[in-house]
Motif scaffolding. Structure first.
Motif, PDB file in Angstrom:
ATOM      1  N   GLU A 191       1.712   2.704   2.608  1.00 63.78           N
ATOM      2  CA  GLU A 191       1.349   3.427   3.835  1.00 63.78           C
ATOM      3  C   GLU A 191       1.947   2.796   5.083  1.00 63.78           C
ATOM      4  O   GLU A 191       1.874   3.376   6.165  1.00 63.78           O
ATOM      5  CB  GLU A 191      -0.187   3.462   3.983  1.00 63.78           C
ATOM      6  N   TYR A 192       2.486   1.620   4.950  1.00 62.03           N
ATOM      7  CA  TYR A 192       3.014   0.901   6.100  1.00 62.03           C
ATOM      8  C   TYR A 192       4.396   0.350   5.783  1.00 62.03           C
ATOM      9  O   TYR A 192       4.727   0.067   4.629  1.00 62.03           O
ATOM     10  CB  TYR A 192       2.100  -0.271   6.492  1.00 62.03           C
ATOM     11  N   THR A 234       0.820  -1.215   0.000  1.00 65.02           N
ATOM     12  CA  THR A 234       0.000   0.000   0.000  1.00 65.02           C
ATOM     13  C   THR A 234       0.851   1.261   0.000  1.00 65.02           C
ATOM     14  O   THR A 234       0.373   2.339  -0.361  1.00 65.02           O
ATOM     15  CB  THR A 234      -0.918   0.048   1.235  1.00 65.02           C
TER      16      THR A 234
END
Length: 296
Positions: free
Chosen positions: A17-18, A15
């Motif tokens: 995001e992580y 993603t």
């Protein structure tokens, strides 16, 4: 990591995001047989009662003995060694908090000196993350370490040029996507083994290859003896250090930097030619040793 959790971690990372940190796994031996000359090396770490070389003691010694090739490729782990030692005085509370090693844990324990000597006897190099500290703590008790070549993974691998901001072992692991339980000797040894076996982020060279290349090069300690007192701030800003014992500023350099440094001293510090300043030459056999520590 088991397959379902590994799949979840991969989905999270994809993603953008992580970022997932994985616990370092045991070193996996090379699936191929060496096709180059090989040698034995040691990765070493200590936990101690403090940082005073004259008074503090080793309370835990961790060593990994491994086989590596001339290319810097690590082929296999030969032996793992970790022992505790009861010091002559109680462990300071701050050391116990940092390491988790208590007086109860070391009660009656003693590091097997003969076993340490046998491990180190045929080692071509001893590697530590801060070799200056670890070598000086070890060679006083185990003379075999005074006779070995040493390399420092903290200062002799170009971590910053390879995209790493922090040089501590934990920071380097995080940059590579891993974590470990720090401040225990053998855990730090396993962490360092994994880092040295990996290719560096920018150049793609094996970290151990870079370390060995740097460690093999002689270095020179140049002494700015007799430098004017009013130039001390200039010297400090230029990475010189003060030796109380010799009452002089000094700097450690690669041999190729000597002429550049002499020019700096002549033009900026002494304001006259200084072709004959004293200089000491070091190799991996004596570098980081108490014998060459200008503060002792």
């Amino acid at each position: 990591m088991n397959q379902p959790l590994d799949s979840i971690a991969s989905v999270l990372e994809e993603t953008g995001e992580y970022r997932v940190l994985r616990r370092i796994a045991p070193f996996a031996p090379s699936p191929v047989q060496p096709d180059e000359p090989t040698f034995f090396g040691l990765i070493l770490d200590t936990e101690t009662t403090g940082v005073d070389f004259g008074q503090d003691e080793v309370i835990e010694l961790g060593i990994i003995k491994f086989e590596y090739g001339a290319s810097g490729r690590i082929y296999r782990v030969l032996e793992s060694f970790n022992q505790l030692h009861q010091p002559s005085r109680p462990i300071p509370p701050e050391i116990a908090r940092l390491t988790g090693i208590t007086d109860g844990a070391v009660a009656g324990q003693r590091i097997d000196d003969a076993a340490v000597g046998m491990l180190a006897a045929d080692a071509a190099v001893v590697i530590a993350h801060n070799a200056s500290f670890n070598r000086q703590m070890c060679e006083r008790r185990w003379p075999v370490f005074a006779e070995r070549n040493w390399a420092c993974s903290l200062n002799q691998v170009p971590w910053r040029e390879e995209g790493h901001e922090g040089l501590k072992l934990g920071y380097l692991l995080i940059d590579c996507g891993f974590f470990h339980h720090g401040h225990r000797a053998i855990d730090d040894c396993h962490a360092l083994l994994q880092l040295l076996a990996r290719p560096l982020k920018v150049s793609g060279r094996l970290a151990l290859s870079c370390l060995l290349e740097t460690a093999r090069k002689p270095t020179v300690r140049l002494w700015a003896e007799g430098s004017p007192i009013e130039t001390k701030d200039l010297l400090k800003a230029h990475s010189y250090r003060w030796s109380q014992r010799r009452r002089s500023w000094y700097i450690d350099l690669d041999e190729a930097q000597m002429e550049i440094e002499r020019t700096f001293l002549s033009e900026t510090i002494f304001r006259r030619p200084v072709a004959h300043l004293p200089a000491d030459r070091f190799t991996a056999r004596d570098r980081f040793s108490a014998r060459t520590n200008p503060e002792l």
